[in-house]
Scaffold this motif. Structure first.
Motif, PDB file in Angstrom:
ATOM      1  N   ASN A  20       0.830  -1.211   0.000  1.00  0.00           N
ATOM      2  CA  ASN A  20       0.000   0.000   0.000  1.00  0.00           C
ATOM      3  C   ASN A  20       0.860   1.255   0.000  1.00  0.00           C
ATOM      4  N   TYR A  21       1.984   1.231   0.711  1.00  0.00           N
ATOM      5  CA  TYR A  21       2.912   2.359   0.662  1.00  0.00           C
ATOM      6  C   TYR A  21       3.398   2.569  -0.773  1.00  0.00           C
ATOM      7  N   LEU A  22       3.757   1.486  -1.450  1.00  0.00           N
ATOM      8  CA  LEU A  22       4.285   1.599  -2.811  1.00  0.00           C
ATOM      9  C   LEU A  22       3.284   2.242  -3.762  1.00  0.00           C
ATOM     10  N   LYS A  23       1.995   2.069  -3.484  1.00  0.00           N
ATOM     11  CA  LYS A  23       0.959   2.698  -4.304  1.00  0.00           C
ATOM     12  C   LYS A  23       0.975   4.218  -4.172  1.00  0.00           C
ATOM     13  N   THR A  24       1.570   4.732  -3.101  1.00  0.00           N
ATOM     14  CA  THR A  24       1.614   6.178  -2.874  1.00  0.00           C
ATOM     15  C   THR A  24       2.890   6.810  -3.425  1.00  0.00           C
ATOM     16  N   THR A  25       3.785   6.005  -3.951  1.00  0.00           N
ATOM     17  CA  THR A  25       5.064   6.523  -4.442  1.00  0.00           C
ATOM     18  C   THR A  25       4.950   6.969  -5.892  1.00  0.00           C
ATOM     19  N   GLY A  26       6.023   7.520  -6.387  1.00  0.00           N
ATOM     20  CA  GLY A  26       6.074   7.945  -7.779  1.00  0.00           C
ATOM     21  C   GLY A  26       6.564   6.876  -8.731  1.00  0.00           C
ATOM     22  N   ILE A  27       6.794   5.666  -8.247  1.00  0.00           N
ATOM     23  CA  ILE A  27       7.290   4.606  -9.136  1.00  0.00           C
ATOM     24  C   ILE A  27       6.234   4.305 -10.189  1.00  0.00           C
ATOM     25  N   THR A  28       6.640   4.309 -11.434  1.00  0.00           N
ATOM     26  CA  THR A  28       5.686   4.041 -12.507  1.00  0.00           C
ATOM     27  C   THR A  28       5.214   2.587 -12.441  1.00  0.00           C
ATOM     28  N   LEU A  34       8.579  -4.387 -13.653  1.00  0.00           N
ATOM     29  CA  LEU A  34       9.919  -4.862 -14.018  1.00  0.00           C
ATOM     30  C   LEU A  34      10.665  -5.349 -12.785  1.00  0.00           C
ATOM     31  N   ILE A  35      10.569  -4.586 -11.702  1.00  0.00           N
ATOM     32  CA  ILE A  35      11.210  -4.972 -10.441  1.00  0.00           C
ATOM     33  C   ILE A  35      10.645  -6.310  -9.967  1.00  0.00           C
ATOM     34  N   LYS A  36       9.330  -6.418  -9.946  1.00  0.00           N
ATOM     35  CA  LYS A  36       8.687  -7.620  -9.426  1.00  0.00           C
ATOM     36  C   LYS A  36       9.001  -8.852 -10.269  1.00  0.00           C
ATOM     37  N   ILE A  37       8.983  -8.694 -11.579  1.00  0.00           N
ATOM     38  CA  ILE A  37       9.269  -9.840 -12.445  1.00  0.00           C
ATOM     39  C   ILE A  37      10.725 -10.251 -12.302  1.00  0.00           C
ATOM     40  N   ARG A  38      11.644  -9.284 -12.364  1.00  0.00           N
ATOM     41  CA  ARG A  38      13.070  -9.648 -12.342  1.00  0.00           C
ATOM     42  C   ARG A  38      13.468 -10.286 -11.015  1.00  0.00           C
ATOM     43  N   ALA A  39      13.033  -9.722  -9.901  1.00  0.00           N
ATOM     44  CA  ALA A  39      13.356 -10.334  -8.604  1.00  0.00           C
ATOM     45  C   ALA A  39      12.744 -11.727  -8.508  1.00  0.00           C
ATOM     46  N   SER A  40      11.532 -11.880  -9.001  1.00  0.00           N
ATOM     47  CA  SER A  40      10.858 -13.179  -8.947  1.00  0.00           C
ATOM     48  C   SER A  40      11.559 -14.205  -9.825  1.00  0.00           C
ATOM     49  N   THR A  89      17.943  -3.975  -8.680  1.00  0.00           N
ATOM     50  CA  THR A  89      17.073  -5.085  -8.285  1.00  0.00           C
ATOM     51  C   THR A  89      17.872  -6.371  -8.146  1.00  0.00           C
ATOM     52  N   GLU A  90      18.730  -6.646  -9.110  1.00  0.00           N
ATOM     53  CA  GLU A  90      19.531  -7.865  -9.054  1.00  0.00           C
ATOM     54  C   GLU A  90      20.473  -7.860  -7.863  1.00  0.00           C
ATOM     55  N   GLU A  91      21.185  -6.760  -7.645  1.00  0.00           N
ATOM     56  CA  GLU A  91      22.155  -6.734  -6.549  1.00  0.00           C
ATOM     57  C   GLU A  91      21.467  -6.757  -5.186  1.00  0.00           C
ATOM     58  N   LEU A  92      20.366  -6.077  -5.052  1.00  0.00           N
ATOM     59  CA  LEU A  92      19.657  -6.071  -3.775  1.00  0.00           C
ATOM     60  C   LEU A  92      18.986  -7.423  -3.516  1.00  0.00           C
ATOM     61  N   THR A  93      18.503  -8.078  -4.555  1.00  0.00           N
ATOM     62  CA  THR A  93      17.919  -9.415  -4.415  1.00  0.00           C
ATOM     63  C   THR A  93      18.986 -10.431  -4.028  1.00  0.00           C
ATOM     64  N   LEU A  94      20.174 -10.278  -4.576  1.00  0.00           N
ATOM     65  CA  LEU A  94      21.292 -11.187  -4.294  1.00  0.00           C
ATOM     66  C   LEU A  94      22.274 -10.556  -3.308  1.00  0.00           C
ATOM     67  N   VAL A  95      21.777  -9.787  -2.378  1.00  0.00           N
ATOM     68  CA  VAL A  95      22.599  -8.976  -1.475  1.00  0.00           C
ATOM     69  C   VAL A  95      23.632  -9.803  -0.707  1.00  0.00           C
ATOM     70  N   ALA A  96      23.355 -11.046  -0.425  1.00  0.00           N
ATOM     71  CA  ALA A  96      24.303 -11.881   0.315  1.00  0.00           C
ATOM     72  C   ALA A  96      25.570 -12.169  -0.488  1.00  0.00           C
ATOM     73  N   ASN A  97      25.495 -12.060  -1.816  1.00  0.00           N
ATOM     74  CA  ASN A  97      26.665 -12.351  -2.657  1.00  0.00           C
ATOM     75  C   ASN A  97      27.770 -11.326  -2.484  1.00  0.00           C
ATOM     76  N   GLU A 119      12.408   4.841  -3.110  1.00  0.00           N
ATOM     77  CA  GLU A 119      11.161   4.131  -3.394  1.00  0.00           C
ATOM     78  C   GLU A 119      11.425   2.808  -4.111  1.00  0.00           C
ATOM     79  N   VAL A 120      12.365   2.812  -5.041  1.00  0.00           N
ATOM     80  CA  VAL A 120      12.742   1.579  -5.742  1.00  0.00           C
ATOM     81  C   VAL A 120      13.292   0.561  -4.750  1.00  0.00           C
ATOM     82  N   TYR A 121      14.120   1.013  -3.820  1.00  0.00           N
ATOM     83  CA  TYR A 121      14.648   0.110  -2.790  1.00  0.00           C
ATOM     84  C   TYR A 121      13.512  -0.616  -2.076  1.00  0.00           C
ATOM     85  N   MET A 122      12.501   0.134  -1.674  1.00  0.00           N
ATOM     86  CA  MET A 122      11.399  -0.482  -0.937  1.00  0.00           C
ATOM     87  C   MET A 122      10.600  -1.436  -1.822  1.00  0.00           C
TER      88      MET A 122
END
Length: 143
Positions: A20-28, A34-40, A89-97, A119-122
């Motif tokens: 719900n927070y993300l819905k209030t951001t400026g992220i298109t 793209l973020i959701k698909i790539r991380a998934s 997205t890739e680096e934050l998803t694989l942050v342990a690497n 906002e992208v981070y969140m």
């Protein structure tokens, strides 16, 4: 169908609050998808890949870009801003690497600005939480 636990409703609501927070951001809408698909894709969450490719199409994303997303570095279909988002997205998803590199962070900040970057981070953090639920509980898309 998995016989694993169900997520306790208050915990689910907490993650939903991030959505719900993300819905209030400026992220298109396309950047969100793209973020959701790539991380998934990285996390191997078939449930989320199925959901977010449908959502991306509904938001106007093209089949060509969806198909090329896992090879975005070699595909000419993505803007500089989208490339920065995907790299982050890739680096934050694989942050342990190796964490998030200074180069990826600096390029994302340069192209997106500090507010959009935050906002992208969140958005990346949120889909990673959902992916861990989906993969950990063996959730499957409906055929």
């Amino acid at each position: 169908m998995s016989n694993r636990i169900k997520i306790e409703s208050r915990a689910y609501e907490a993650i939903e609050a991030l959505e719900n927070y993300l819905k209030t951001t400026g992220i298109t809408p396309l950047h969100k998808e793209l973020i959701k698909i790539r991380a998934s894709q990285i996390n191997g969450c078939a449930y989320c890949i199925n959901m977010h490719t449908k959502d991306a199409r509904a938001a106007g994303e093209t089949e060509q870009r969806i198909y090329a997303l896992s090879a975005w570095r070699d595909a000419p279909f993505f803007t500089d801003e989208e490339r920065a988002i995907l790299a982050l997205t890739e680096e934050l998803t694989l942050v342990a690497n190796h964490g998030v590199s200074d180069e990826v962070y600096a390029e994302a900040e340069r192209l997106l600005g500090r507010k959009y970057l935050a906002e992208v981070y969140m958005a990346v953090i949120t889909i990673n939480a959902w992916n861990r639920i989906g993969v950990g509980l063996k959730m499957q898309p409906v055929a």
